[in-house]
Design an enzyme around this catalytic site. Structure first.
Site, PDB file in Angstrom:
ATOM      1  N   LEU A 128     -14.643  79.660  48.254  1.00 18.93           N
ATOM      2  CA  LEU A 128     -15.793  79.545  49.140  1.00 18.93           C
ATOM      3  C   LEU A 128     -16.350  80.910  49.516  1.00 18.93           C
ATOM      4  O   LEU A 128     -17.536  81.175  49.363  1.00 18.93           O
ATOM      5  CB  LEU A 128     -15.400  78.765  50.397  1.00 18.93           C
ATOM      6  CG  LEU A 128     -16.462  78.620  51.487  1.00 18.93           C
ATOM      7  CD1 LEU A 128     -17.690  77.870  50.979  1.00 18.93           C
ATOM      8  CD2 LEU A 128     -15.875  77.916  52.723  1.00 18.93           C
ATOM      9  N   TRP A 159     -11.738  87.324  48.072  1.00 21.71           N
ATOM     10  CA  TRP A 159     -10.557  86.987  48.878  1.00 21.71           C
ATOM     11  C   TRP A 159      -9.925  85.663  48.445  1.00 21.71           C
ATOM     12  O   TRP A 159      -9.495  84.870  49.274  1.00 21.71           O
ATOM     13  CB  TRP A 159     -10.907  86.923  50.369  1.00 21.71           C
ATOM     14  CG  TRP A 159     -11.734  88.066  50.855  1.00 21.71           C
ATOM     15  CD1 TRP A 159     -13.016  88.019  51.309  1.00 21.71           C
ATOM     16  CD2 TRP A 159     -11.349  89.440  50.916  1.00 21.71           C
ATOM     17  NE1 TRP A 159     -13.462  89.278  51.646  1.00 21.71           N
ATOM     18  CE2 TRP A 159     -12.451  90.168  51.424  1.00 21.71           C
ATOM     19  CE3 TRP A 159     -10.169  90.137  50.603  1.00 21.71           C
ATOM     20  CZ2 TRP A 159     -12.416  91.555  51.609  1.00 21.71           C
ATOM     21  CZ3 TRP A 159     -10.140  91.508  50.789  1.00 21.71           C
ATOM     22  CH2 TRP A 159     -11.251  92.191  51.295  1.00 21.71           C
ATOM     23  N   THR A 161      -7.154  83.418  47.260  1.00 22.93           N
ATOM     24  CA  THR A 161      -5.719  83.249  47.084  1.00 22.93           C
ATOM     25  C   THR A 161      -5.461  82.543  45.757  1.00 22.93           C
ATOM     26  O   THR A 161      -6.095  81.540  45.449  1.00 22.93           O
ATOM     27  CB  THR A 161      -5.132  82.421  48.236  1.00 22.93           C
ATOM     28  OG1 THR A 161      -5.396  83.091  49.470  1.00 22.93           O
ATOM     29  CG2 THR A 161      -3.629  82.243  48.076  1.00 22.93           C
ATOM     30  N   ARG A 270      23.279  92.484  70.241  1.00 22.95           N
ATOM     31  CA  ARG A 270      23.035  93.865  70.653  1.00 22.95           C
ATOM     32  C   ARG A 270      23.466  94.073  72.108  1.00 22.95           C
ATOM     33  O   ARG A 270      23.118  93.268  72.984  1.00 22.95           O
ATOM     34  CB  ARG A 270      21.546  94.179  70.508  1.00 22.95           C
ATOM     35  CG  ARG A 270      21.123  95.547  70.991  1.00 22.95           C
ATOM     36  CD  ARG A 270      21.563  96.630  70.057  1.00 22.95           C
ATOM     37  NE  ARG A 270      20.886  97.890  70.369  1.00 22.95           N
ATOM     38  CZ  ARG A 270      21.261  99.067  69.884  1.00 22.95           C
ATOM     39  NH1 ARG A 270      22.287  99.128  69.047  1.00 22.95           N
ATOM     40  NH2 ARG A 270      20.597 100.157  70.201  1.00 22.95           N
ATOM     41  N   GLN A 338       9.421  94.197  69.214  1.00 20.22           N
ATOM     42  CA  GLN A 338       9.800  94.898  70.443  1.00 20.22           C
ATOM     43  C   GLN A 338      11.253  94.605  70.828  1.00 20.22           C
ATOM     44  O   GLN A 338      11.986  95.505  71.253  1.00 20.22           O
ATOM     45  CB  GLN A 338       8.873  94.487  71.588  1.00 20.22           C
ATOM     46  CG  GLN A 338       8.989  95.354  72.826  1.00 20.22           C
ATOM     47  CD  GLN A 338       8.408  96.743  72.622  1.00 20.22           C
ATOM     48  OE1 GLN A 338       7.619  96.958  71.708  1.00 20.22           O
ATOM     49  NE2 GLN A 338       8.794  97.675  73.476  1.00 20.22           N
ATOM     50  N   GLY A 341      13.428  96.635  68.776  1.00 16.38           N
ATOM     51  CA  GLY A 341      13.247  98.070  68.942  1.00 16.38           C
ATOM     52  C   GLY A 341      13.030  98.764  67.614  1.00 16.38           C
ATOM     53  O   GLY A 341      12.274  98.304  66.763  1.00 16.38           O
ATOM     54  N   GLU A 365      -9.349  81.088  56.409  1.00 15.68           N
ATOM     55  CA  GLU A 365      -9.839  79.713  56.614  1.00 15.68           C
ATOM     56  C   GLU A 365     -10.567  79.553  57.949  1.00 15.68           C
ATOM     57  O   GLU A 365     -10.398  78.556  58.655  1.00 15.68           O
ATOM     58  CB  GLU A 365      -8.696  78.707  56.449  1.00 15.68           C
ATOM     59  CG  GLU A 365      -8.167  78.729  55.020  1.00 15.68           C
ATOM     60  CD  GLU A 365      -7.304  77.559  54.669  1.00 15.68           C
ATOM     61  OE1 GLU A 365      -7.459  76.486  55.272  1.00 15.68           O
ATOM     62  OE2 GLU A 365      -6.472  77.713  53.755  1.00 15.68           O
ATOM     63  N   THR A 367     -12.089  82.613  60.830  1.00 17.06           N
ATOM     64  CA  THR A 367     -11.498  83.500  61.821  1.00 17.06           C
ATOM     65  C   THR A 367     -11.298  82.756  63.137  1.00 17.06           C
ATOM     66  O   THR A 367     -11.914  81.720  63.393  1.00 17.06           O
ATOM     67  CB  THR A 367     -12.400  84.713  62.078  1.00 17.06           C
ATOM     68  OG1 THR A 367     -13.626  84.252  62.673  1.00 17.06           O
ATOM     69  CG2 THR A 367     -12.723  85.456  60.786  1.00 17.06           C
TER      70      THR A 367
END
Length: 388
Positions: A128, A159, A161, A270, A338, A341, A365, A367
């Site tokens: 498309l 673009w 796929t 951790r 995050q 880390g 597909e 935005t």
């Protein structure tokens, strides 16, 4: 991937999900790092999925499909994407590429093409977008001119796929005047003379998923490859995207779930300041928000799928699901980095890959700004059009 409590309608669906989890553990997870690092498209994996009947799940069994409701199909996509995003995305795009023939083709066209499309031997691409018409899809310029019993197609698609690895391409082309009413849908085989593909794009994420421009230089297609009537292509495209957006939502949920699982596992192991980091309240709250986002995205996706399965209008709900799930995926993967880390920033741990993959799901597909337009316009049309 942590076992998620699934809403499945039959024992067959439970067996299907068990099969998918087994394939994910035995075939997908062992391959993903190498293929993503080298940007190698895993065509052999799609062949295996096809042999297992996973490339036509939501389509009728009479044409070679799996006859599964969308609520089941989307949960399969979620499991696949959690193991390897490229595979989940690829199955979703293939399902999208089959949609025009399955829903708008004649009986003769379905009998001719659907068994091959759904049987697992072929892989499809949906064409498309163009370089000058992404969100404004009705402005596409690729043109098909009728010449006797053929259409001659000239232009390019961007673009795409599976560009260069697909066996068939669903082309949205201009057969009439400017605007949406001048657009039609044509089916092209990969080997059609004049159809070629540019070099694959070098992408931030989904590196093993091949994305490329499709070039059309006087491609001649028999007139019986017109899907639907001339001038109905834009409606076909939008209808296909309603379902396709649910596929993208499912991929987003799967990737977000994988990132959440990795973050929780790391936080349990951790230790800092004499205790597991998951026992610090600040980090617990972050993980709790991540888990809530994933669960809410899944429920919104499945609610839209239930409407689709019941034959109700679901376009607005699909836009909401795509919007919320992909935004949630971006937030959850960011927070997963995050939590880990420095470890989250290196390729030794998969969360950095999920973080990179999440970004494009907010774009493809439609935005997420376009999804907000879809939802906002449904509200503007009044109470009967608004989502319920």
């Amino acid at each position: 991937m942590t076992a998620v409590e699934r809403e499945l309608p039959t024992d067959e669906a439970h067996d299907l999900l068990d099969l998918v989890r087994q394939l994910a553990d035995e075939r997908l997870r062992p391959l993903v790092d190498d293929h993503e690092q080298k940007a190698v498209f895993p065509r052999e994996v799609f062949a295996e999925l096809g042999a297992a009947g996973l490339l036509g799940l939501p389509y009728p069994e009479q044409h070679g499909g799996g006859g599964q409701p969308y609520t089941v199909y989307l949960q399969v996509l979620e499991e696949l994407a959690a193991a390897w995003g490229t595979i989940g995305l690829g199955v979703s795009v293939h399902t999208l590429a089959c949609y025009p023939v399955a829903e708008f083709g004649t009986d003769a066209q379905r009998e001719r093409w659907l068994p091959g499309m759904l049987g697992g031997d072929q892989l499809g691409a949906y064409c498309l977008s163009e370089t000058g018409s992404g969100s404004d899809a009705a402005a596409l310029r690729t043109r098909a001119v009728r010449d006797g019993d053929e259409y001659v197609v000239t232009g390019s698609k961007a673009w795409i796929t599976h560009g260069g690895v697909a066996d068939f391409y669903e082309l949205m082309v201009r057969t009439g005047d400017d605007g949406p009413r001048g657009i039609s849908c044509l089916l092209a085989d990969a080997g059609a003379p004049g159809l070629s593909v540019a070099a694959p794009e070098r992408k931030m994420g989904f590196r093993s998923s091949q994305t490329a421009q499709v070039l059309l230089d006087g491609v001649r297609l028999d007139a019986d490859r017109l899907i639907g009537a001339e001038g109905t292509g834009f409606n076909i495209a939008l209808s296909a995207l309603d379902s396709g957006r649910l596929g993208i939502a499912a991929c987003a949920v799967g990737i977000a779930q994988a990132a959440l699982d990795a973050a929780v596992e790391y936080a349990r192991e951790r230790r800092q300041f004499g205790q597991r980091i998951i026992d610090h309240q600040g980090l617990q709250f972050m993980l709790a928000d991540m888990a809530t986002q994933v669960a809410a995205a899944r429920e919104l996706m499945l609610a839209a799928a239930r409407r689709r399965d019941a034959g109700q209008k679901f376009g607005t709900q699909a836009a909401m699901a795509k919007l919320f799930a992909t935004d949630a995926c971006m937030k959850v993967t960011t927070d997963a980095v995050q939590v880990l880390g420095g470890a989250g920033y290196v390729e030794d741990f998969p969360v950095e890959r999920w973080f990179r993959e999440a970004k494009v799901l907010q774009i493809v597909e439609g935005t997420n700004q376009v999804q907000r337009l879809v939802v906002g316009r449904s509200l503007a049309r009044g109470p009967q059009a608004a989502p319920r």
